[in-house]
Design an enzyme around this catalytic site. Structure first.
Site, PDB file in Angstrom:
ATOM      1  N   HIS A  53      40.643  45.117  35.204  1.00  0.00           N
ATOM      2  CA  HIS A  53      41.399  43.817  35.318  1.00  0.00           C
ATOM      3  C   HIS A  53      40.643  42.663  34.878  1.00  0.00           C
ATOM      4  O   HIS A  53      39.511  42.635  34.986  1.00  0.00           O
ATOM      5  CB  HIS A  53      41.777  43.789  36.721  1.00  0.00           C
ATOM      6  N   GLU A  55      40.206  39.864  36.443  1.00  0.00           N
ATOM      7  CA  GLU A  55      39.400  39.234  37.569  1.00  0.00           C
ATOM      8  C   GLU A  55      37.848  40.018  37.731  1.00  0.00           C
ATOM      9  O   GLU A  55      36.843  39.637  37.675  1.00  0.00           O
ATOM     10  CB  GLU A  55      39.896  39.283  38.842  1.00  0.00           C
TER      11      GLU A  55
HETATM   12 ZN   LIG Z   1      43.071  43.338  39.981  1.00  0.00          ZN
END
Ligand SMILES: [Zn+2]
Length: 156
Positions: A53, A55
């Site tokens: 992801h 982040e």
């Molecule tokens: Zn995530």
């Protein structure tokens, strides 16, 4: 640079990610004292990695750049509200704050399961869609004892 500028950059990364077929429509930036430390993009499909992801990518890059596993004093700007995994990583990294643009409800409208997973975590274990059970063995706590008794360990 202002918070709006950082957020616009995170959203621009997300758009660029879609247009370049790298992964989902998600981008993230980590900032410390008004300076960009790292950027991250969703690369789940291009890397065959469900943890890739934006982040997580930004947190890994920031830790590598700053040569630390704690991002104290850093803030995360992300184009979409962090999923439970990324929120966990935010806590482990001890970030100072998180700003997001689209919400998990917005993400749900285009088919992403962040909101669904958040809801799963509110359910008692026996009601969750993925079963989870404890299996105790004779050596279950040996690593814990070894850790507790280890001198000069790096506590985190
Ligand atoms: Zn995530």
């Amino acid at each position: 640079m202002s918070q709006e500028v950082f957020m616009k950059m995170a959203v621009d990364l997300a758009l660029e990610n879609v247009l370049n077929h790298r992964g989902g429509p998600f981008g993230a930036i980590i900032v410390r004292n008004g300076r960009i430390i790292s950027i991250g993009r969703n690369q789940v499909s291009s890397k065959n990695d469900p943890t890739a992801h934006a982040e997580m990518d930004a947190i890994r890059a920031a830790c590598q750049y700053l040569n630390t596993y704690q991002l104290t004093g850093c803030e995360l700007y992300t184009s979409s509200e962090p999923c439970p995994m990324c929120l966990g990583a935010v806590y482990w990294a001890r970030l100072k704050g998180v700003y997001y643009a689209a919400s998990r409800k917005d993400a749900a409208k285009i088919g992403f399961e962040d909101d669904y997973i958040y809801h799963q975590f509110t359910l008692p274990v026996e009601q969750r869609i993925i079963p989870m059970s404890q299996i105790l063995t004779k050596n279950t706590y040996e690593p814990y004892y070894a850790w507790v008794n280890q001198p000069n360990k790096q506590q985190y």
